[in-house]
Write a protein that holds these residues in place. Structure first.
Motif, PDB file in Angstrom:
ATOM      1  N   LEU A  21      14.113   4.053 -12.168  1.00  7.57           N
ATOM      2  CA  LEU A  21      13.957   4.232 -13.614  1.00  7.57           C
ATOM      3  C   LEU A  21      14.718   3.165 -14.377  1.00  7.57           C
ATOM      4  O   LEU A  21      15.925   2.973 -14.136  1.00  7.57           O
ATOM      5  CB  LEU A  21      14.485   5.612 -14.037  1.00  7.57           C
ATOM      6  N   PHE A  22      14.038   2.505 -15.305  1.00  9.73           N
ATOM      7  CA  PHE A  22      14.699   1.572 -16.208  1.00  9.73           C
ATOM      8  C   PHE A  22      15.223   2.379 -17.397  1.00  9.73           C
ATOM      9  O   PHE A  22      14.541   3.289 -17.880  1.00  9.73           O
ATOM     10  CB  PHE A  22      13.705   0.499 -16.680  1.00  9.73           C
ATOM     11  N   GLU A  23      16.420   2.044 -17.880  1.00  4.93           N
ATOM     12  CA  GLU A  23      17.105   2.831 -18.910  1.00  4.93           C
ATOM     13  C   GLU A  23      17.242   4.289 -18.478  1.00  4.93           C
ATOM     14  O   GLU A  23      17.304   5.195 -19.299  1.00  4.93           O
ATOM     15  CB  GLU A  23      16.374   2.784 -20.271  1.00  4.93           C
ATOM     16  N   ASN A  77      22.108 -13.827 -25.991  1.00  7.70           N
ATOM     17  CA  ASN A  77      21.006 -13.511 -26.910  1.00  7.70           C
ATOM     18  C   ASN A  77      20.939 -12.020 -27.226  1.00  7.70           C
ATOM     19  O   ASN A  77      20.417 -11.627 -28.253  1.00  7.70           O
ATOM     20  CB  ASN A  77      19.671 -13.937 -26.291  1.00  7.70           C
ATOM     21  N   HIS A  78      21.413 -11.204 -26.294  1.00  7.38           N
ATOM     22  CA  HIS A  78      21.212  -9.757 -26.420  1.00  7.38           C
ATOM     23  C   HIS A  78      22.327  -9.054 -25.653  1.00  7.38           C
ATOM     24  O   HIS A  78      22.616  -9.420 -24.512  1.00  7.38           O
ATOM     25  CB  HIS A  78      19.830  -9.436 -25.829  1.00  7.38           C
ATOM     26  N   MET A  79      22.930  -8.059 -26.299  1.00 14.28           N
ATOM     27  CA  MET A  79      24.102  -7.412 -25.710  1.00 14.28           C
ATOM     28  C   MET A  79      23.779  -6.145 -24.906  1.00 14.28           C
ATOM     29  O   MET A  79      24.695  -5.480 -24.430  1.00 14.28           O
ATOM     30  CB  MET A  79      25.105  -7.064 -26.818  1.00 14.28           C
ATOM     31  N   GLU A  80      22.524  -5.778 -24.756  1.00 12.53           N
ATOM     32  CA  GLU A  80      22.234  -4.581 -23.963  1.00 12.53           C
ATOM     33  C   GLU A  80      22.746  -4.816 -22.532  1.00 12.53           C
ATOM     34  O   GLU A  80      22.611  -5.917 -21.989  1.00 12.53           O
ATOM     35  CB  GLU A  80      20.730  -4.293 -23.960  1.00 12.53           C
ATOM     36  N   PRO A  81      23.349  -3.781 -21.938  1.00 18.28           N
ATOM     37  CA  PRO A  81      24.023  -4.007 -20.650  1.00 18.28           C
ATOM     38  C   PRO A  81      23.130  -4.493 -19.507  1.00 18.28           C
ATOM     39  O   PRO A  81      23.652  -5.022 -18.521  1.00 18.28           O
ATOM     40  CB  PRO A  81      24.628  -2.627 -20.328  1.00 18.28           C
ATOM     41  N   ASP A  82      21.808  -4.361 -19.604  1.00 19.59           N
ATOM     42  CA  ASP A  82      20.991  -4.928 -18.530  1.00 19.59           C
ATOM     43  C   ASP A  82      21.105  -6.454 -18.495  1.00 19.59           C
ATOM     44  O   ASP A  82      20.750  -7.088 -17.502  1.00 19.59           O
ATOM     45  CB  ASP A  82      19.516  -4.477 -18.598  1.00 19.59           C
ATOM     46  N   HIS A  83      21.622  -7.055 -19.577  1.00 22.38           N
ATOM     47  CA  HIS A  83      21.807  -8.517 -19.619  1.00 22.38           C
ATOM     48  C   HIS A  83      23.251  -8.938 -19.800  1.00 22.38           C
ATOM     49  O   HIS A  83      23.579 -10.092 -19.573  1.00 22.38           O
ATOM     50  CB  HIS A  83      20.986  -9.124 -20.764  1.00 22.38           C
ATOM     51  N   SER A  84      24.093  -8.021 -20.238  1.00 21.08           N
ATOM     52  CA  SER A  84      25.456  -8.438 -20.616  1.00 21.08           C
ATOM     53  C   SER A  84      26.516  -7.932 -19.644  1.00 21.08           C
ATOM     54  O   SER A  84      27.694  -8.234 -19.807  1.00 21.08           O
ATOM     55  CB  SER A  84      25.777  -7.928 -22.031  1.00 21.08           C
ATOM     56  N   GLY A 162      14.781 -13.484 -25.119  1.00 24.74           N
ATOM     57  CA  GLY A 162      15.346 -12.138 -24.976  1.00 24.74           C
ATOM     58  C   GLY A 162      14.276 -11.180 -24.467  1.00 24.74           C
ATOM     59  O   GLY A 162      13.408 -11.553 -23.669  1.00 24.74           O
ATOM     60  N   ASP A 163      14.315  -9.936 -24.932  1.00 21.63           N
ATOM     61  CA  ASP A 163      13.353  -8.932 -24.450  1.00 21.63           C
ATOM     62  C   ASP A 163      11.928  -9.191 -24.967  1.00 21.63           C
ATOM     63  O   ASP A 163      10.967  -8.616 -24.433  1.00 21.63           O
ATOM     64  CB  ASP A 163      13.787  -7.531 -24.901  1.00 21.63           C
ATOM     65  N   ALA A 164      11.799 -10.014 -26.018  1.00 23.16           N
ATOM     66  CA  ALA A 164      10.454 -10.310 -26.529  1.00 23.16           C
ATOM     67  C   ALA A 164       9.650 -11.017 -25.440  1.00 23.16           C
ATOM     68  O   ALA A 164      10.166 -11.930 -24.780  1.00 23.16           O
ATOM     69  CB  ALA A 164      10.543 -11.193 -27.770  1.00 23.16           C
ATOM     70  N   ARG A 191       3.214  -1.695 -21.354  1.00 24.81           N
ATOM     71  CA  ARG A 191       4.046  -0.520 -21.058  1.00 24.81           C
ATOM     72  C   ARG A 191       5.492  -0.807 -21.457  1.00 24.81           C
ATOM     73  O   ARG A 191       6.150   0.004 -22.101  1.00 24.81           O
ATOM     74  CB  ARG A 191       3.936  -0.170 -19.566  1.00 24.81           C
ATOM     75  N   TYR A 192       5.988  -1.981 -21.094  1.00 27.21           N
ATOM     76  CA  TYR A 192       7.367  -2.343 -21.459  1.00 27.21           C
ATOM     77  C   TYR A 192       7.508  -2.359 -22.992  1.00 27.21           C
ATOM     78  O   TYR A 192       8.443  -1.786 -23.550  1.00 27.21           O
ATOM     79  CB  TYR A 192       7.737  -3.712 -20.869  1.00 27.21           C
ATOM     80  N   TYR A 193       6.562  -3.010 -23.652  1.00 28.38           N
ATOM     81  CA  TYR A 193       6.639  -3.100 -25.118  1.00 28.38           C
ATOM     82  C   TYR A 193       6.642  -1.705 -25.741  1.00 28.38           C
ATOM     83  O   TYR A 193       7.464  -1.388 -26.597  1.00 28.38           O
ATOM     84  CB  TYR A 193       5.464  -3.929 -25.657  1.00 28.38           C
ATOM     85  N   PRO A 221      11.556 -15.165 -21.074  1.00 25.69           N
ATOM     86  CA  PRO A 221      12.078 -13.868 -21.513  1.00 25.69           C
ATOM     87  C   PRO A 221      13.149 -13.341 -20.558  1.00 25.69           C
ATOM     88  O   PRO A 221      13.384 -13.928 -19.497  1.00 25.69           O
ATOM     89  CB  PRO A 221      10.832 -12.965 -21.482  1.00 25.69           C
ATOM     90  N   THR A 222      13.749 -12.220 -20.933  1.00 24.51           N
ATOM     91  CA  THR A 222      14.794 -11.645 -20.072  1.00 24.51           C
ATOM     92  C   THR A 222      14.226 -10.716 -19.003  1.00 24.51           C
ATOM     93  O   THR A 222      14.982 -10.205 -18.176  1.00 24.51           O
ATOM     94  CB  THR A 222      15.834 -10.879 -20.924  1.00 24.51           C
ATOM     95  N   HIS A 223      12.933 -10.427 -19.045  1.00 23.91           N
ATOM     96  CA  HIS A 223      12.296  -9.637 -17.973  1.00 23.91           C
ATOM     97  C   HIS A 223      10.913 -10.227 -17.695  1.00 23.91           C
ATOM     98  O   HIS A 223      10.191 -10.585 -18.622  1.00 23.91           O
ATOM     99  CB  HIS A 223      12.084  -8.177 -18.395  1.00 23.91           C
ATOM    100  N   GLY A 224      10.546 -10.262 -16.429  1.00 24.85           N
ATOM    101  CA  GLY A 224       9.185 -10.661 -16.064  1.00 24.85           C
ATOM    102  C   GLY A 224       9.022 -12.166 -15.973  1.00 24.85           C
ATOM    103  O   GLY A 224       9.996 -12.931 -16.017  1.00 24.85           O
TER     104      GLY A 224
HETATM  105 FE   FE2 Z   1      16.314  -6.040 -21.562  1.00 26.41          FE
END
Ligand code: FE2
Ligand code: FMN
Ligand code: FE2
Length: 389
Positions: A21-23, A77-84, A162-164, A191-193, A221-224
């Motif tokens: 599970l992501f998040e 670029n983004h502080m969410e913990p999946d990247h930080s 980033g996530d975009a 689905r991600y969006y 991007p930060t995923h994919g």
């Molecule tokens: Fe992310």
């Protein structure tokens, strides 16, 4: 794996194939990647890091690409913990590193990582020279958090977005796209969006407008996957999703304790099929909601089946409709149905919830008592209304 995206840009991200599970909520059967990149001018910048579990691999990826050279800048670029999550580990490895980010990220850096020093705060359009390469910063707030920004490398015509433009799904060794990649990742991009940034259509639209002024030949991007060959396709998909534009069709969701509402859902699916109306069916009791959310962002009609439960909507269905409403979904039509035993009420409540959030009710819905039958629950008529709306 070789991280070469170009002579100057190197991939140092990781694949997460262990998490289900992501998040901790969105099912990722094909994994997810946490992408991070090195931009190697005379000086070296690293953009973002990765999730906490991948420290060793992440650091060894950096070493693989640059050996004993040191990283001079860490662009956040983004502080969410999946990247930080690995910021402190990068600082430990390169004690002189300067963190480059915007003012909104600063309190998060302290709060998540206890980092307060060696931070260079930049703002919109600021540039950072790496010697031979230049980074330019563009704020894209709420794609996906308020501190989010995109970093553009002028000479490489590359945006670190980033996530975009991100997607679920681990990436293979050839991280840059080919002619098939968009087709293969399209469903997981949507689905991600829909799961992660779907609420922020307006900010996504503003970000697209801002980035459209740049000459972009590559999206990192930060995923994919990294996008080079499918840029018009992915930008046009994002434009469409950010405006909540959908194709004709029905996302049919249901939850059912004893099978009566389920039978009604199957009957509606059968009638829609006879009318050649695209229909994606999702059982909310057994399926992760991420797939049904994806189809809400694909199709213009949401049909929801939920029995009455304690004078309320059966919880899995209530939760799902709530999650659609909370994403501020626009331009959607809505129908509902459900079984009850004594007082009923779920259909009225589903309709109220959908209407209060701007969905257009195509019918009053069908509430039927106890067992499903064609007589009590005329799905042919409901499918007819859907076909004509
Ligand atoms: Fe992310
Ligand atoms: C815990 C529980 C609470 C229920 N609450 C209500 C209720 O408040 N009002 C009502 O009319 N029916 C209520 N029902 C009855 C169900 O709505 C009814 O059995 C319906 O046929 C179930 O549909 P399903 O077969 O699709 O699960 C409740 C059933 C259960 C198990
Ligand atoms: Fe994020």
């Amino acid at each position: 794996m070789n991280g070469k995206i170009s002579e100057k840009i190197r991939y140092v991200g990781v694949n997460d194939l262990a998490d289900q599970l992501f998040e901790n909520q969105w099912y990722i059967p094909t994994g997810i990647s946490y992408n991070s990149y090195l931009v190697t001018g005379d000086k070296i910048a690293l953009t973002d890091t990765a999730a906490a579990d991948f420290n060793e691999q992440f650091i060894s990826n950096i070493k693989r690409e640059i050996g004993d050279r040191r990283v001079d800048y860490l662009v956040i670029n983004h502080m969410e913990p999946d990247h930080s999550a690995l910021i402190s580990s990068v600082r430990k490895l390169y004690p002189d590193i300067t963190i480059v980010t915007n003012a909104r990220a600063v309190p998060m850096l302290k709060g998540f990582n206890n980092v307060c020093d060696n931070i260079q705060v930049i703002k919109e359009n600021d540039r950072l020279s790496l010697g031979g390469l230049t980074l330019e910063f563009h704020m894209i707030p709420m794609v996906h958090w308020p501190e989010t920004m995109a970093t553009y490398c002028i000479e490489e015509k590359t945006v670190f977005s980033g996530d975009a433009f991100g997607s679920y799904g681990a990436v293979n060794d050839k991280i840059t796209d080919d002619s098939e990649t968009f087709r293969l990742f399209r469903d997981d991009l949507i689905r991600y969006y829909s799961n992660i940034v779907g609420k922020y259509g307006k900010p996504v639209n503003s970000a697209l407008e801002k980035l459209s002024c740049l000459d972009i030949k590559r999206i990192c991007p930060t995923h994919g996957p990294v996008w080079e060959k499918n840029i018009p396709e992915i930008v046009s998909l994002y434009q469409k999703m950010s405006k909540y534009e959908t194709d004709r069709g029905v996302c049919l969701v249901y939850g059912s304790m004893y099978g009566n509402t389920e039978k009604a859902a199957m009957a509606l699916a059968g009638e829609l099929e006879k009318l050649d109306i695209p229909c994606a069916v999702h059982d909310l009791c057994t399926e992760n909601p991420s797939f049904a959310l994806r189809d809400v962002f694909k199709y213009d009609i949401l049909a929801a089946g939920g029995p009455t439960y304690n004078n309320d909507i059966f919880p899995p269905v209530r939760n799902f409709i709530y999650s659609v409403c909370s994403r501020l979904v626009k331009n959607h039509k809505f129908v509902s149905f459900g079984s009850y035993s004594w007082g009923g009420g779920s259909v009225r409540l589903m309709n109220e919830m959908a209407a209060a959030h701007g969905m257009e009710l195509i019918s009053d819905g069908i509430q039927f008592s106890q067992a499903y039958s064609k007589e009590k629950c005329d799905m042919k008529a409901l499918a007819g209304l859907i076909a004509n709306c």
